[in-house]
Design an enzyme around this catalytic site. Sequence first.
Site: not given
Ligand code: AMP
Ligand code: MG
Length: 518
Positions: A100, A103, A135, A269-270
């Site tokens: 989800g 952030r 976040g 998710d990306n």
């Molecule tokens: P990412 O690989 O950066 O796309 O992130 C994978 C998941 O981790 C997603 O659900 C992001 O929203 C969550 N996420 C990454 N960095 C943060 C953060 N600093 N605070 C909260 N959620 C995060």
């Molecule tokens: Mg992501």
Amino acid sequence: MKLNLKDTFNKELPADVVLENTRRQVTNACFSYVSPKKTTSPSLIHVSEEMLQEIGISEEESKSKKFLNVFTGNSVLENTNPYAMCYGGHQFGNWAGQLGDGRAINLFEIEHKNKHWALQLKGAGETPYSRTADGLAVLRSSIREYLCSEAMYHLGVPTTRALSLSLSGDKVLRDVLYDGNPAYEKGAIVSRVAESFIRFGNFEILSSRNDVENLKKLTDFTIKNHFKHLGKPSKETYLDFFKEVTNRTLEMIIHWQRVGFVHGVMNTDNMSILGLTIDYGPYGWLEGFDFGWTPNTTDRQHKRYRFANQPNIGLWNLYHLANALYPLIEEVKPLEEILDSYKTNFEIKSLAMMKSKLGLFFDDENDLKLIQSLEDTLQLVETDMTIFFRNLSDFNVDKNGFDVIKKAFYDVENISDEVRNQWNSWFSQYGKRLKQEGFSDKERNEKMNLVNPKYVLRNYMAQLAIDKTDKGDYSLIEELYQLLKNPYKEQPTQEKWFAKRPEWAKNKVGCSMLSCSS
Ligand code: AMP
Ligand code: MG
């Protein structure tokens, strides 16, 4: 600021009934309402004049306190209801369950000049999906996302865009190298813009929970609002939808391969359902042409998301999207056929893309061989991809090929005779092949320069902008932002950016190695 608000996602899809911003599993819903966090002393670093125009905000308005407050999450625009989306994902090959918007906070959707845009803040505080994280986002990663998404757009690569980059005025704790040495960094917020931020993972999470009712709602919603031309929902429409997502995903990845972009974290998710490059994290640009390169230190061991593997991963991700959509279709065969078409189309499109980079437009049965032999030769010694292809357009049969592309070698002094001979032999084949084409050298040069960029956001360039901005000097952000608006044009005053990675950047954190800690 008079925006033509047109919310759809939070109006037409089921909301989480719980309103508290607590971290939890969110079921029977596509999103949760959440308010952005108030920041200590927000300040703008940069605003994209182009995106202002796209969404209908004047430059004057962008200088107002209201703009700053809305796009740093300090005030919520009247008649809007910010929310975080619920999605899951396969991370590095494994199902990770609910992820989800941890952030990212969606502000609102608008319509302007017949285009639909969703606006969201990245780094504006925690949401029910923040899991163990805060976040927030730090300045370095926000600059990287801000500059790169706009650069990709101007390169002609489908991508989400960015409207503004701001400092929150708050400090954020990060362990950049994951070595137990966390330090405080400046917090930042990027406002991002896209037609929609829906990902493969939005479908996967519902399917994984057997929530077919909401899976259908989300799919119908996506088709109705973003794939309208496909018509009314039905089994056939769902298949057409999957086919179009497949084609768009492939198209996007072929563009990545063309410009030498490595996403770094191609988790499901990306992956945008619209086939947009999304979530600029530990991405990187190829300097030396190297099929095995990945910028992401988290992926150093298996290199799952290395340059050459991106097309395969695209297919792997689509396979998981097909699984997620299966309950709506309940037939394996047509889904499999679409997945198979990805492989065939990849061969065709990738060949066409590589041929365009070489200025070859007619068909010749040996083209694939010529390209494979080029790719092998390019990997013999470190050879800068961008400079190589850009300078290749200056080649003609009267010139010595090696001399034309010499600038691309990182260590030209120590190139062995063997490597030199391989280049000579490749250029002699290429020269023969060019004679079959009907274009003049000038025409070919012009065509090649439209697909082989002169300027990309080299890893060290973003790092220089980060270092300067961190010290309060925003001039390089502006310089790079302007430079990358015209990546295919000669910009004689900016020739310094058409250069190989400097030696200092070779092994510097942020330049060649990046972690997910953003
Ligand atoms: P990412 O690989 O950066 O796309 O992130 C994978 C998941 O981790 C997603 O659900 C992001 O929203 C969550 N996420 C990454 N960095 C943060 C953060 N600093 N605070 C909260 N959620 C995060
Ligand atoms: Mg992501």
